[in-house]
Design an enzyme around this catalytic site. Structure first.
Site, mmCIF file in Angstrom:
data_model
loop_
_atom_site.group_PDB
_atom_site.id
_atom_site.type_symbol
_atom_site.label_atom_id
_atom_site.label_comp_id
_atom_site.label_asym_id
_atom_site.label_seq_id
_atom_site.Cartn_x
_atom_site.Cartn_y
_atom_site.Cartn_z
ATOM 1 N N PHE A 375 39.778 33.642 44.202
ATOM 2 C CA PHE A 375 40.941 33.848 43.338
ATOM 3 C C PHE A 375 40.830 33.160 41.979
ATOM 4 O O PHE A 375 41.828 32.721 41.402
ATOM 5 C CB PHE A 375 42.221 33.383 44.049
ATOM 6 N N CYS A 376 39.619 33.081 41.433
ATOM 7 C CA CYS A 376 39.388 32.418 40.139
ATOM 8 C C CYS A 376 40.006 31.023 40.119
ATOM 9 O O CYS A 376 40.522 30.565 39.095
ATOM 10 C CB CYS A 376 39.925 33.265 38.993
ATOM 11 N N ALA A 377 39.943 30.369 41.270
ATOM 12 C CA ALA A 377 40.386 28.976 41.402
ATOM 13 C C ALA A 377 39.443 28.306 42.408
ATOM 14 O O ALA A 377 39.869 27.756 43.423
ATOM 15 C CB ALA A 377 41.834 28.902 41.871
#
Length: 458
Positions: A375-377
């Site tokens: 999740f781009c985290a």
């Protein structure tokens, strides 16, 4: 009464009409079903109201700020009125500027480009990459993931105190996690930042679509968000807040619109006087339709009433969490614990399942769209999964085959346009997949888990 607490006898509002609500998709097991869009945290479907407003304006489309013709003047008025609408939606102070960008990522990169050269930036490892990565020319302190809201404030206060005295400083924090949906103590963090002479920027990409955001009430210096998370089409975003750093810096992009005066010098060079208004950082022909769509979405959410929207969303959150809690094999990811207030974003893993495989089965066999991956985290998800946050990971599905375990997760997210049936179908699908297994065989293709249409099925 808190916006996260609905009265016992309060009737819940109906979902807001969104594009795609009648779209059907094929199932690998045969037949079709209405698509359940449960990936709002990536991109929310556009509100029908927004689409209708844009369609009504489209015949009057014209260039802004520079045209003498009627359509150009009409479009300029619409563009600047949209700026005023967004300022009102965000509770901007009288001297704040609203700058239109391409996205939250673009907004935060713009801010990173204008911070003073000796600025010290404080950012939690829990941030989305849009907040974590732009500060390449600043001195950055990365803060460890807190496990309570109070610890988040204590961690920041300690980090700020340890580095005093210093010059300009900026804290960057999310309002609601794009992984867990948990709300962060923004007002308390702003107070801590200001007590130590630092400024604060709020990444409201996941907060603004679900909850009122008031710059003055929260006492933050800037807010950034994206139109495509706020029920508007892709390609537009906002950075709103204090003007001084924005006015003091060179334009984010050099070109027409940002320049007020340009003249040749006797020595052959060029002298430029840049605008001091928001136009300073809006060079080029702006995305008028994108800007208008954001303003339309702001009006639609305001008119619908956040109290009603939040009450209904919390009903959906409770339904999902109760459904997942009934499945022992499911682990919901959380920083702050089960009782932490959150928006309609929930990530989880399923014991014995590759998360990409599980998400693929939800799509292919139930017509449910969720997201799997990091999740781009990446550092946050690694921390929540008990892995080393320094371990490298890729966005999207890993190379693991279906059935192999993987260090990624599944995310279900929803909002103002989500009908109850989609949530009920999701909960039912999770229970059936865990108890009965997938009905189809899957394989990895180009990094994605997909149905294997050539194999004998279960």
């Amino acid at each position: 009464m808190s916006v996260f607490t609905a009265a016992a006898d309060q009737s819940l509002c109906a979902p807001l009409p969104v594009l795609g609500r009648d779209v059907t998709v094929p199932l690998v097991t045969g037949g079709e079903v209405a698509y359940a869009a449960l990936d709002y945290a990536a991109s929310a479907p556009a509100l029908q109201r927004v689409w209708d407003d844009v369609a009504a304006y489209a015949p009057y489309y014209g260039s802004v700020h520079r045209g003498a013709g009627y359509l150009s003047q009409l479009s300029t008025d619409l563009f600047e009125n949209s700026r005023a609408t967004v300022a009102e939606f965000l509770g901007c102070r009288a001297d704040d500027q609203v700058i239109f960008t391409r996205s939250t990522t673009d907004s935060l990169n713009l801010l990173a480009a204008v911070v003073p050269a000796d600025c010290q930036v404080f950012v939690y490892e829990t941030e989305h990459h849009a907040s974590l990565l732009p500060w390449r020319d600043a001195r950055v302190t990365y803060l460890n993931a807190p496990r309570t809201p109070a610890q988040a404030v204590e961690t920041l206060e300690r980090a700020l105190a340890e580095r005093e005295p210093y010059g300009p400083a900026l804290v960057c924090v999310t309002g609601a996690s794009n992984v867990t949906g948990e709300l962060w103590p923004v007002k308390e963090l702003a107070a801590a930042a200001h007590a130590h002479g630092a400024r604060i920027v709020l990444d409201a990409a996941q907060l603004a679509p679900h909850h009122p955001v008031d710059i003055a009430e929260l006492d933050v210096d800037w807010v950034a968000f994206s139109g495509h998370k706020l029920y508007a089409p892709f390609g537009s975003g906002v950075l709103a807040g204090r003007a001084d750093w924005l006015q003091a810096a060179e334009p984010y992009l050099a070109g027409g619109g940002a320049s007020r005066k340009v003249a040749r010098r006797a020595d052959g060079g060029v002298d430029v006087e840049w605008h001091s208004t928001a136009a300073r950082h809006e060079a080029g022909s702006p995305n008028v339709i994108g800007v208008y769509s954001i303003a339309s979405a702001c009006k639609a959410l305001t008119e619908a009433g956040f109290d009603s929207l939040v009450a209904r969303e919390q009903h959906l959150v409770s339904t999902v969490r109760a459904g997942l809690a009934a499945v022992p094999e499911v682990k919901v990811l959380s920083l702050f614990g089960d009782d932490a207030p959150r928006v309609g974003v929930i990530s989880f893993v399923v014991e014995g399942w590759n998360s990409s495989h599980f998400a693929a089965a939800l799509s292919a066999e139930y017509g449910i769209g969720v997201r799997d991956g990091l999740f781009c985290a990446h550092p946050l998800v690694r921390t929540l999964l008990g892995s080393d946050p320094q371990e490298a990971g890729e966005c999207g599905a890993p190379e693991a085959e279906p059935g192999e375990l993987s260090l990624n997760a599944i995310r279900v997210s929803f909002g103002a346009g989500t009908p109850d049936e989609h949530i009920e179908r999701f909960v039912r699908a999770v229970k059936e997949l865990v108890s009965e297994g997938a009905q189809w065989k899957y394989r990895t293709e180009d990094g994605r888990c997909v149905p294997d249409r050539g194999a004998a099925q279960h």
